[in-house]
Design a protein around this motif. Sequence first.
Motif, PDB file in Angstrom:
ATOM      1  N   GLN A  30      42.597 -29.886 -20.746  1.00  0.00           N
ATOM      2  CA  GLN A  30      41.686 -30.575 -21.652  1.00  0.00           C
ATOM      3  C   GLN A  30      42.193 -31.999 -21.919  1.00  0.00           C
ATOM      4  O   GLN A  30      43.380 -32.227 -22.129  1.00  0.00           O
ATOM      5  CB  GLN A  30      41.565 -29.810 -22.964  1.00  0.00           C
ATOM      6  CG  GLN A  30      40.557 -30.420 -23.929  1.00  0.00           C
ATOM      7  CD  GLN A  30      40.384 -29.571 -25.167  1.00  0.00           C
ATOM      8  OE1 GLN A  30      40.937 -28.491 -25.280  1.00  0.00           O
ATOM      9  NE2 GLN A  30      39.599 -30.065 -26.105  1.00  0.00           N
ATOM     10  N   GLY A  31      41.255 -32.969 -21.881  1.00  0.00           N
ATOM     11  CA  GLY A  31      41.596 -34.348 -22.192  1.00  0.00           C
ATOM     12  C   GLY A  31      42.027 -35.187 -21.002  1.00  0.00           C
ATOM     13  O   GLY A  31      42.296 -36.378 -21.156  1.00  0.00           O
ATOM     14  N   GLU A  32      42.075 -34.592 -19.815  1.00  0.00           N
ATOM     15  CA  GLU A  32      42.452 -35.364 -18.633  1.00  0.00           C
ATOM     16  C   GLU A  32      41.278 -36.203 -18.121  1.00  0.00           C
ATOM     17  O   GLU A  32      40.111 -35.904 -18.391  1.00  0.00           O
ATOM     18  CB  GLU A  32      42.948 -34.440 -17.517  1.00  0.00           C
ATOM     19  CG  GLU A  32      44.292 -33.800 -17.803  1.00  0.00           C
ATOM     20  CD  GLU A  32      44.958 -33.286 -16.532  1.00  0.00           C
ATOM     21  OE1 GLU A  32      45.312 -34.114 -15.671  1.00  0.00           O
ATOM     22  OE2 GLU A  32      45.120 -32.061 -16.408  1.00  0.00           O
ATOM     23  N   PHE A  33      41.601 -37.248 -17.374  1.00  0.00           N
ATOM     24  CA  PHE A  33      40.602 -38.088 -16.705  1.00  0.00           C
ATOM     25  C   PHE A  33      41.037 -38.154 -15.244  1.00  0.00           C
ATOM     26  O   PHE A  33      41.954 -38.901 -14.886  1.00  0.00           O
ATOM     27  CB  PHE A  33      40.558 -39.478 -17.338  1.00  0.00           C
ATOM     28  CG  PHE A  33      39.421 -40.354 -16.876  1.00  0.00           C
ATOM     29  CD1 PHE A  33      38.495 -39.912 -15.946  1.00  0.00           C
ATOM     30  CD2 PHE A  33      39.255 -41.628 -17.399  1.00  0.00           C
ATOM     31  CE1 PHE A  33      37.436 -40.716 -15.531  1.00  0.00           C
ATOM     32  CE2 PHE A  33      38.212 -42.444 -17.002  1.00  0.00           C
ATOM     33  CZ  PHE A  33      37.300 -41.989 -16.065  1.00  0.00           C
ATOM     34  N   THR A  34      40.401 -37.339 -14.420  1.00  0.00           N
ATOM     35  CA  THR A  34      40.833 -37.113 -13.050  1.00  0.00           C
ATOM     36  C   THR A  34      39.802 -37.612 -12.053  1.00  0.00           C
ATOM     37  O   THR A  34      38.606 -37.341 -12.206  1.00  0.00           O
ATOM     38  CB  THR A  34      41.064 -35.606 -12.805  1.00  0.00           C
ATOM     39  OG1 THR A  34      42.014 -35.118 -13.752  1.00  0.00           O
ATOM     40  CG2 THR A  34      41.560 -35.334 -11.398  1.00  0.00           C
ATOM     41  N   SER A 192      37.199 -36.451 -24.444  1.00  0.00           N
ATOM     42  CA  SER A 192      36.405 -35.852 -23.372  1.00  0.00           C
ATOM     43  C   SER A 192      37.240 -35.671 -22.105  1.00  0.00           C
ATOM     44  O   SER A 192      38.013 -36.552 -21.723  1.00  0.00           O
ATOM     45  CB  SER A 192      35.190 -36.725 -23.035  1.00  0.00           C
ATOM     46  OG  SER A 192      34.270 -36.749 -24.093  1.00  0.00           O
ATOM     47  N   THR A 193      37.081 -34.532 -21.478  1.00  0.00           N
ATOM     48  CA  THR A 193      37.686 -34.261 -20.180  1.00  0.00           C
ATOM     49  C   THR A 193      36.704 -34.716 -19.103  1.00  0.00           C
ATOM     50  O   THR A 193      35.530 -34.335 -19.132  1.00  0.00           O
ATOM     51  CB  THR A 193      37.983 -32.763 -20.008  1.00  0.00           C
ATOM     52  OG1 THR A 193      38.772 -32.318 -21.115  1.00  0.00           O
ATOM     53  CG2 THR A 193      38.703 -32.478 -18.704  1.00  0.00           C
ATOM     54  N   ILE A 194      37.173 -35.540 -18.163  1.00  0.00           N
ATOM     55  CA  ILE A 194      36.287 -36.111 -17.158  1.00  0.00           C
ATOM     56  C   ILE A 194      36.851 -35.879 -15.766  1.00  0.00           C
ATOM     57  O   ILE A 194      38.029 -36.149 -15.512  1.00  0.00           O
ATOM     58  CB  ILE A 194      36.074 -37.625 -17.382  1.00  0.00           C
ATOM     59  CG1 ILE A 194      35.520 -37.880 -18.798  1.00  0.00           C
ATOM     60  CG2 ILE A 194      35.124 -38.209 -16.336  1.00  0.00           C
ATOM     61  CD1 ILE A 194      35.518 -39.342 -19.207  1.00  0.00           C
ATOM     62  N   ILE A 195      36.007 -35.367 -14.872  1.00  0.00           N
ATOM     63  CA  ILE A 195      36.346 -35.226 -13.461  1.00  0.00           C
ATOM     64  C   ILE A 195      35.355 -36.081 -12.682  1.00  0.00           C
ATOM     65  O   ILE A 195      34.143 -35.882 -12.791  1.00  0.00           O
ATOM     66  CB  ILE A 195      36.269 -33.768 -12.991  1.00  0.00           C
ATOM     67  CG1 ILE A 195      37.166 -32.878 -13.847  1.00  0.00           C
ATOM     68  CG2 ILE A 195      36.650 -33.654 -11.512  1.00  0.00           C
ATOM     69  CD1 ILE A 195      36.984 -31.395 -13.598  1.00  0.00           C
ATOM     70  N   MET A 196      35.859 -37.017 -11.904  1.00  0.00           N
ATOM     71  CA  MET A 196      34.991 -37.967 -11.220  1.00  0.00           C
ATOM     72  C   MET A 196      35.273 -37.977  -9.720  1.00  0.00           C
ATOM     73  O   MET A 196      36.412 -38.156  -9.296  1.00  0.00           O
ATOM     74  CB  MET A 196      35.197 -39.377 -11.783  1.00  0.00           C
ATOM     75  CG  MET A 196      34.260 -40.419 -11.212  1.00  0.00           C
ATOM     76  SD  MET A 196      34.529 -42.037 -11.971  1.00  0.00           S
ATOM     77  CE  MET A 196      36.146 -42.438 -11.299  1.00  0.00           C
ATOM     78  N   VAL A 197      34.229 -37.766  -8.932  1.00  0.00           N
ATOM     79  CA  VAL A 197      34.339 -37.887  -7.480  1.00  0.00           C
ATOM     80  C   VAL A 197      33.977 -39.313  -7.091  1.00  0.00           C
ATOM     81  O   VAL A 197      32.940 -39.835  -7.513  1.00  0.00           O
ATOM     82  CB  VAL A 197      33.397 -36.886  -6.778  1.00  0.00           C
ATOM     83  CG1 VAL A 197      33.369 -37.130  -5.269  1.00  0.00           C
ATOM     84  CG2 VAL A 197      33.825 -35.459  -7.069  1.00  0.00           C
ATOM     85  N   THR A 198      34.838 -39.953  -6.310  1.00  0.00           N
ATOM     86  CA  THR A 198      34.562 -41.318  -5.870  1.00  0.00           C
ATOM     87  C   THR A 198      35.217 -41.548  -4.509  1.00  0.00           C
ATOM     88  O   THR A 198      36.191 -40.884  -4.154  1.00  0.00           O
ATOM     89  CB  THR A 198      35.063 -42.361  -6.879  1.00  0.00           C
ATOM     90  OG1 THR A 198      34.737 -43.677  -6.403  1.00  0.00           O
ATOM     91  CG2 THR A 198      36.575 -42.269  -7.075  1.00  0.00           C
TER      92      THR A 198
END
Length: 233
Positions: A30-34, A192-198
């Motif tokens: 929780q709380g990661e920005f990946t 906010s926990t965020i998982i981003m594909v880029t």
Amino acid sequence: MIEIVDVYKTYKTGDLSFTALKGVNLKIQQGEFTSIMGPSGSGKSTLMNILGCLDRLDRGKYRLNNKDVSNMGDNELARVRNKEIGFVFQNFNLLPRMTILENVELPMIYGGVSSKDRRERALSALEKVSLTKWIKHRPNEISGGQKQRVAIARAIVNAPSFIMADEPTGNLDSQVSLEVMKIFQDLNEEGSTIIMVTHEPDIASYTKRLVKVKDGLIIADEKVKNRIVIKDN
């Protein structure tokens, strides 16, 4: 909070088969920005679809908030997507006939939230992305950057466990991309926990953790070096 263990996924077309994920393990707290990066065909989109409960794994385990979602039925998965995950897509996926406010309210309609609460929560989400002046407009009346901010407001309105962003800056110019990434950084700072594909290394540099995927495997999982933090104007 999010954990996948020894996950495999194979797609079949006629006599042909392609294994997109080959025993992938990943844990996100929780709380990661990946950010998840990888070349075309690496398996990153399949990984995103499984994390977002948009696709089913063939083998392995997926646990979300200590619940095993690996073998859930379609109705249970739909509830998980609605309550636990906020989606932001490259193409925005806004409904053109609805106003900005109505687009943001949509996940709450599916969730059975009362009209009064829907409006209050939608306005609060739109305020976070600085769009309260545009609530009566429709998507074709606003810019691409504004559309993505609407999509972010819609993603956060149900207070999901995590936000799944698929190439969220892919259709935006560099300045607007910066504005969108500032919103994501602010949301992450708020918890906010965020998982981003880029596929863009410069966009990944705004996140805190970088997971690299190649040939269906995670080949690197590291803290983002020289992370860029966008300052307030």
